[in-house]
Scaffold this motif. Structure first.
Motif, PDB file in Angstrom:
ATOM      1  N   CYS A 106      17.232   1.806 -27.024  1.00 27.05           N
ATOM      2  CA  CYS A 106      17.924   2.897 -26.235  1.00 27.05           C
ATOM      3  C   CYS A 106      18.959   3.651 -27.012  1.00 27.05           C
ATOM      4  CB  CYS A 106      18.413   2.424 -25.062  1.00 27.05           C
ATOM      5  SG  CYS A 106      17.024   2.060 -23.613  1.00 27.05           S
ATOM      6  N   LEU A 108      17.180  10.511 -22.278  1.00 28.34           N
ATOM      7  CA  LEU A 108      17.194   9.804 -20.969  1.00 28.34           C
ATOM      8  C   LEU A 108      15.890   9.188 -20.593  1.00 28.34           C
ATOM      9  CD1 LEU A 108      20.190  11.695 -19.352  1.00 28.34           C
ATOM     10  CD2 LEU A 108      20.334   9.380 -20.561  1.00 28.34           C
ATOM     11  N   TRP A 109      14.785  10.013 -20.559  1.00 30.10           N
ATOM     12  CA  TRP A 109      13.609   9.695 -20.150  1.00 30.10           C
ATOM     13  C   TRP A 109      12.875   8.757 -21.056  1.00 30.10           C
ATOM     14  CZ3 TRP A 109      11.860   9.502 -15.393  1.00 30.10           C
ATOM     15  CH2 TRP A 109      12.511  10.321 -14.544  1.00 30.10           C
ATOM     16  N   THR A 110      13.079   8.723 -22.006  1.00 31.75           N
ATOM     17  CA  THR A 110      12.649   7.897 -23.304  1.00 31.75           C
ATOM     18  C   THR A 110      13.379   6.471 -22.965  1.00 31.75           C
ATOM     19  OG1 THR A 110      12.294   9.707 -24.892  1.00 31.75           O
ATOM     20  CG2 THR A 110      12.292   7.507 -25.694  1.00 31.75           C
ATOM     21  N   ALA A 167      14.438   5.578 -20.024  1.00 34.60           N
ATOM     22  CA  ALA A 167      14.039   4.970 -18.809  1.00 34.60           C
ATOM     23  C   ALA A 167      12.689   4.346 -19.367  1.00 34.60           C
ATOM     24  CB  ALA A 167      13.772   5.975 -17.959  1.00 34.60           C
ATOM     25  N   PHE A 168      12.003   4.816 -20.021  1.00 36.77           N
ATOM     26  CA  PHE A 168      10.420   4.257 -20.369  1.00 36.77           C
ATOM     27  C   PHE A 168      10.615   3.012 -21.070  1.00 36.77           C
ATOM     28  CE2 PHE A 168       7.361   3.833 -23.886  1.00 36.77           C
ATOM     29  CZ  PHE A 168       6.485   3.035 -23.242  1.00 36.77           C
ATOM     30  N   ALA A 178      13.072   0.981 -20.768  1.00 36.61           N
ATOM     31  CA  ALA A 178      13.607  -0.035 -19.939  1.00 36.61           C
ATOM     32  C   ALA A 178      12.745  -0.456 -18.965  1.00 36.61           C
ATOM     33  CB  ALA A 178      14.726   0.544 -18.934  1.00 36.61           C
ATOM     34  N   ALA A 179      11.896   0.439 -18.536  1.00 35.59           N
ATOM     35  CA  ALA A 179      10.623   0.108 -17.548  1.00 35.59           C
ATOM     36  C   ALA A 179       9.519  -0.649 -18.235  1.00 35.59           C
ATOM     37  CB  ALA A 179       9.819   1.277 -17.244  1.00 35.59           C
ATOM     38  N   THR A 201       7.851  11.493 -22.501  1.00 37.08           N
ATOM     39  CA  THR A 201       8.129  10.420 -21.903  1.00 37.08           C
ATOM     40  C   THR A 201       8.309  10.314 -20.515  1.00 37.08           C
ATOM     41  OG1 THR A 201      10.333  10.605 -22.788  1.00 37.08           O
ATOM     42  CG2 THR A 201       8.815   9.217 -24.181  1.00 37.08           C
ATOM     43  N   MET A 202       8.611  11.473 -19.814  1.00 35.85           N
ATOM     44  CA  MET A 202       8.945  11.345 -18.404  1.00 35.85           C
ATOM     45  C   MET A 202       7.402  11.030 -17.650  1.00 35.85           C
ATOM     46  SD  MET A 202       9.674  14.229 -15.582  1.00 35.85           S
ATOM     47  CE  MET A 202      11.410  14.415 -15.716  1.00 35.85           C
ATOM     48  N   ALA A 246       6.976   7.351 -18.564  1.00 32.86           N
ATOM     49  CA  ALA A 246       8.191   6.333 -17.768  1.00 32.86           C
ATOM     50  C   ALA A 246       7.732   6.173 -16.308  1.00 32.86           C
ATOM     51  CB  ALA A 246       9.564   7.058 -17.879  1.00 32.86           C
ATOM     52  N   LEU A 262       6.783   2.583 -14.405  1.00 40.04           N
ATOM     53  CA  LEU A 262       7.410   2.237 -13.361  1.00 40.04           C
ATOM     54  C   LEU A 262       6.409   1.963 -12.108  1.00 40.04           C
ATOM     55  CD1 LEU A 262      10.733   4.339 -13.143  1.00 40.04           C
ATOM     56  CD2 LEU A 262      10.519   1.932 -13.482  1.00 40.04           C
TER      57      LEU A 262
END
Length: 183
Positions: free
Chosen positions: A20, A93-95, A97-98, A100-101, A140-141, A144, A148
């Motif tokens: 990240c 931020l969306w990358t 989030a991906f 992390a998921a 990546t949105m 992600a 999820l």
């Protein structure tokens, strides 16, 4: 003494946090990419509300992404850096989030932390994540959101008895629908 499972979680978490951080630094430090301006302008026009997508200007994606990016630029409104870096931050931020998921999903599916980290590094270094980090274009949105959705369904897919199974699948369907609408 710390258990092996706990140490594995720490290793996966450290890897995810490191990826990240790399995503954030690289995405904000790279120079502008020539393909990014069609996405920046679509987000700008969507935020301003002056022009209609497809009617007044060309956009190669669904109308939801420029609307979300436009909303993001209105919420963040970093006048000092401009729309381009605001949208780079949106993508970063969306990358993240991906990442992390993906870390959570792989940790639940993998036999060891080493395999989880190896798979995360393989995905992160693939060419698929190169473009969203370099260009203001959010690939990546949807990734992600889909990851999820799979993560949320995992207990029900594994056959764990749960009264929330239908609820989990409903949320997953909504997330996958949202992913499809943004790409």
């Amino acid at each position: 003494m710390l258990s092996e499972a706990f140490l594995g979680r720490i290793v996966v978490l450290a890897c995810a946090l490191g990826l990240c951080l790399v995503t954030l630094v690289v995405s904000l430090a790279l120079p502008p990419h020539e393909d990014a301006y069609q996405y920046v302008s679509a987000a700008y026009f969507s935020a301003a509300g002056e022009l209609s997508i497809y009617e007044d200007y060309f956009h190669s994606q669904t109308p939801y992404m420029p609307a979300l990016m436009g909303l993001w630029t209105r919420l963040v409104d970093l006048d000092l850096v401009g729309v381009y870096l605001e949208l780079r931050l949106f993508n970063a931020l969306w990358t993240m989030a991906f990442i992390a998921a993906l870390a959570a999903l792989l940790h639940r599916l993998s036999a060891s932390a080493l395999w989880t980290v190896a798979l995360m590094l393989a995905v992160f270094t693939s060419s698929y994540l190169d473009l969203p980090i370099r260009v203001v274009r959010n690939d990546t949105m949807p990734l992600a959101l889909t990851t999820l959705a799979i993560l949320g369904c995992l207990p029900a897919l594994r056959g764990a008895p749960s009264r929330a199974g239908a609820w989990r699948f409903g949320v997953a369907a909504a997330l996958i629908g949202a992913a499809a609408m943004t790409k």
